[in-house]
Scaffold this motif. Sequence first.
Motif, PDB file in Angstrom:
ATOM      1  N   GLU A 200       0.828  -1.211   0.000  1.00 51.42           N
ATOM      2  CA  GLU A 200       0.000   0.000   0.000  1.00 51.42           C
ATOM      3  C   GLU A 200       0.860   1.257   0.000  1.00 51.42           C
ATOM      4  N   GLU A 201       1.936   1.249   0.790  1.00 49.93           N
ATOM      5  CA  GLU A 201       2.844   2.393   0.830  1.00 49.93           C
ATOM      6  C   GLU A 201       3.504   2.620  -0.526  1.00 49.93           C
ATOM      7  N   GLU A 203       2.374   1.696  -3.468  1.00 52.73           N
ATOM      8  CA  GLU A 203       1.381   2.156  -4.435  1.00 52.73           C
ATOM      9  C   GLU A 203       1.119   3.664  -4.279  1.00 52.73           C
ATOM     10  N   LYS A 204       1.106   4.139  -3.045  1.00 53.00           N
ATOM     11  CA  LYS A 204       0.917   5.577  -2.794  1.00 53.00           C
ATOM     12  C   LYS A 204       2.069   6.383  -3.374  1.00 53.00           C
ATOM     13  N   LYS A 205       3.306   5.883  -3.195  1.00 58.22           N
ATOM     14  CA  LYS A 205       4.471   6.597  -3.732  1.00 58.22           C
ATOM     15  C   LYS A 205       4.445   6.640  -5.248  1.00 58.22           C
ATOM     16  N   GLU A 208       1.950   9.240  -6.471  1.00 59.40           N
ATOM     17  CA  GLU A 208       2.382  10.613  -6.279  1.00 59.40           C
ATOM     18  C   GLU A 208       3.333  11.072  -7.368  1.00 59.40           C
TER      19      GLU A 208
END
Length: 209
Positions: A200-201, A203-205, A208
């Motif tokens: 999840e982390e 995918e967020k990066k 962005e």
Amino acid sequence: MLLETLRAYQRRDPAARGKLEIFLLYSGVHAIIYYRIAHWLHRRQLCFLARCVSQWGRLWTGIEIHPGAAIGRRLVIDHGTGIVIGETTEIGDDVLLYQGVTLGGTGKDMGKRHPTLGDNVMVGAGAKVLGPITIHNNARIAAGAVVLQDVPANATAVGVPAQIVRVNGEKVRRYADEVDQTSVINPTLQKIDALAKRIEELEKKLAEK
């Protein structure tokens, strides 16, 4: 030995009300009686008769104990349906087994193929202890665990495959007490959760950028 066993049931089973009720109605006690007879025959090389008694006991109790197994005193089998104890299993004194426990082999070992349980060991419901491993004195195996390696004395093992969560009173992770089979965390699920959070982390990066 029978009187000792009945007293052990009274001490460890909150539902047990009296020795006569335990003797007449508890399948775990009946399974041990069949086993003692079968083991006596087995030690005298009357193997066919021993297996006959053993299979008759399995038919009536739903508990399968090979007559070649070595079982100590005051074994308590609580709601024993589905328990399987292999031929080269060794069980010490004051052991507590719950329903669905398998003390079995892995299929790849010769000679000594089944586990050794020390004194005062507890194995929770549905747990599988496999291979010629040793569960040392006072160890606790949580419900549903699959144990493939030795468990040290005074330790609690949890998960699939089982991992040690407590040793000599020191918490490694959340643990189960003597008869609590629910308040434990599965280490495998913890790792899966950690991986999910990491994905999840990442995918967020990526989102962005």
